[in-house]
Scaffold this motif. Structure first.
Motif, mmCIF file in Angstrom:
data_model
loop_
_atom_site.group_PDB
_atom_site.id
_atom_site.type_symbol
_atom_site.label_atom_id
_atom_site.label_comp_id
_atom_site.label_asym_id
_atom_site.label_seq_id
_atom_site.Cartn_x
_atom_site.Cartn_y
_atom_site.Cartn_z
ATOM 1 N N PHE A 37 33.403 39.518 47.682
ATOM 2 C CA PHE A 37 34.827 39.342 47.428
ATOM 3 C C PHE A 37 35.562 38.965 48.708
ATOM 4 O O PHE A 37 35.280 39.517 49.781
ATOM 5 N N VAL A 38 36.523 38.056 48.574
ATOM 6 C CA VAL A 38 37.353 37.651 49.707
ATOM 7 C C VAL A 38 38.816 38.023 49.452
ATOM 8 O O VAL A 38 39.427 38.721 50.251
ATOM 9 N N ALA A 39 39.379 37.543 48.348
ATOM 10 C CA ALA A 39 40.792 37.791 48.062
ATOM 11 C C ALA A 39 41.057 37.566 46.585
ATOM 12 O O ALA A 39 40.316 36.839 45.924
ATOM 13 N N ALA A 40 42.122 38.193 46.080
ATOM 14 C CA ALA A 40 42.518 38.029 44.688
ATOM 15 C C ALA A 40 44.025 38.022 44.589
ATOM 16 O O ALA A 40 44.720 38.597 45.437
ATOM 17 N N ILE A 41 44.525 37.364 43.548
ATOM 18 C CA ILE A 41 45.963 37.333 43.291
ATOM 19 C C ILE A 41 46.190 37.474 41.793
ATOM 20 O O ILE A 41 45.486 36.853 40.991
ATOM 21 N N TYR A 42 47.172 38.312 41.441
ATOM 22 C CA TYR A 42 47.535 38.525 40.052
ATOM 23 C C TYR A 42 48.840 37.811 39.757
ATOM 24 O O TYR A 42 49.761 37.811 40.574
ATOM 25 N N TRP A 43 48.899 37.195 38.573
ATOM 26 C CA TRP A 43 50.104 36.467 38.218
ATOM 27 C C TRP A 43 51.293 37.422 38.075
ATOM 28 O O TRP A 43 52.401 37.096 38.506
ATOM 29 N N SER A 44 51.061 38.581 37.479
ATOM 30 C CA SER A 44 52.142 39.532 37.267
ATOM 31 C C SER A 44 52.519 40.184 38.584
ATOM 32 O O SER A 44 51.742 40.930 39.183
ATOM 33 N N GLY A 45 53.684 39.872 39.065
ATOM 34 C CA GLY A 45 54.161 40.456 40.305
ATOM 35 C C GLY A 45 53.608 39.830 41.569
ATOM 36 O O GLY A 45 54.040 40.191 42.667
ATOM 37 N N GLY A 46 52.667 38.913 41.426
ATOM 38 C CA GLY A 46 52.108 38.246 42.602
ATOM 39 C C GLY A 46 51.309 39.158 43.517
ATOM 40 O O GLY A 46 51.172 38.874 44.712
ATOM 41 N N ARG A 47 50.765 40.245 42.992
ATOM 42 C CA ARG A 47 50.006 41.170 43.831
ATOM 43 C C ARG A 47 48.781 40.476 44.423
ATOM 44 O O ARG A 47 48.107 39.714 43.749
ATOM 45 N N THR A 48 48.522 40.781 45.683
ATOM 46 C CA THR A 48 47.368 40.211 46.368
ATOM 47 C C THR A 48 46.494 41.311 46.949
ATOM 48 O O THR A 48 46.985 42.394 47.299
ATOM 49 N N TYR A 49 45.207 41.001 47.056
ATOM 50 C CA TYR A 49 44.230 41.943 47.591
ATOM 51 C C TYR A 49 43.265 41.176 48.484
ATOM 52 O O TYR A 49 42.934 40.021 48.203
ATOM 53 N N TYR A 50 42.806 41.837 49.537
ATOM 54 C CA TYR A 50 41.924 41.190 50.513
ATOM 55 C C TYR A 50 40.766 42.099 50.889
ATOM 56 O O TYR A 50 40.913 43.323 50.941
ATOM 57 N N ALA A 51 39.644 41.462 51.203
ATOM 58 C CA ALA A 51 38.555 42.196 51.830
ATOM 59 C C ALA A 51 38.970 42.556 53.248
ATOM 60 O O ALA A 51 39.725 41.815 53.896
ATOM 61 N N ASP A 52 38.480 43.671 53.738
ATOM 62 C CA ASP A 52 38.845 44.112 55.091
ATOM 63 C C ASP A 52 38.469 43.064 56.138
ATOM 64 O O ASP A 52 39.165 42.903 57.149
#
Length: 123
Positions: free
Chosen positions: A47-62
């Protein structure tokens, strides 16, 4: 089903930048999240990164936090991955994926994948 096409990979020196794009087509109305993964030779897809359409939440690998930025353009049905301060260990084939059925950071959660784009970072 959603079709995904990545672009923007290439060869760059350490410390440089690249921007990857992932264009979605097909049932794009069903897309609620997209992610980037990468796979280096002999290693598992990570996993590198993800983005959700609802609210634009983003997540990243350390390993990429504070260097990579994931974003989206709803009008173009496209997700981007801006990669700065690239390191040789970032070398991999980068894949985008859509609509995780379980945890967003597991490759097995995704059924829709692009064909991948090669990123090579030279030292």
């Amino acid at each position: 089903q959603v079709q995904l096409v990545e672009s923007g990979g290439g060869l760059v020196q350490a410390g440089g930048s690249l921007r990857l794009s992932c264009a979605a087509s097909g049932r794009t109305i069903s897309v609620y999240a997209m992610a980037w993964f990468r796979q280096a030779p002999g290693k598992e897809r990570e996993f590198v990164a993800a983005i959700y359409w609802s609210g634009g939440r983003t997540y990243y690998a350390d390993s990429v936090r504070d260097r990579f930025t994931i974003s989206r353009d709803n009008a173009k049905n496209t997700v981007y991955l801006q990669m700065n301060s690239l390191k040789p260990e970032d070398t991999a084939v980068y894949y985008c994926a859509a609509n995780p059925t379980r945890a967003f950071n597991y490759a097995t959660s995704y059924n829709d994948w692009g064909q991948g784009t090669q990123v090579t970072v030279s030292s």
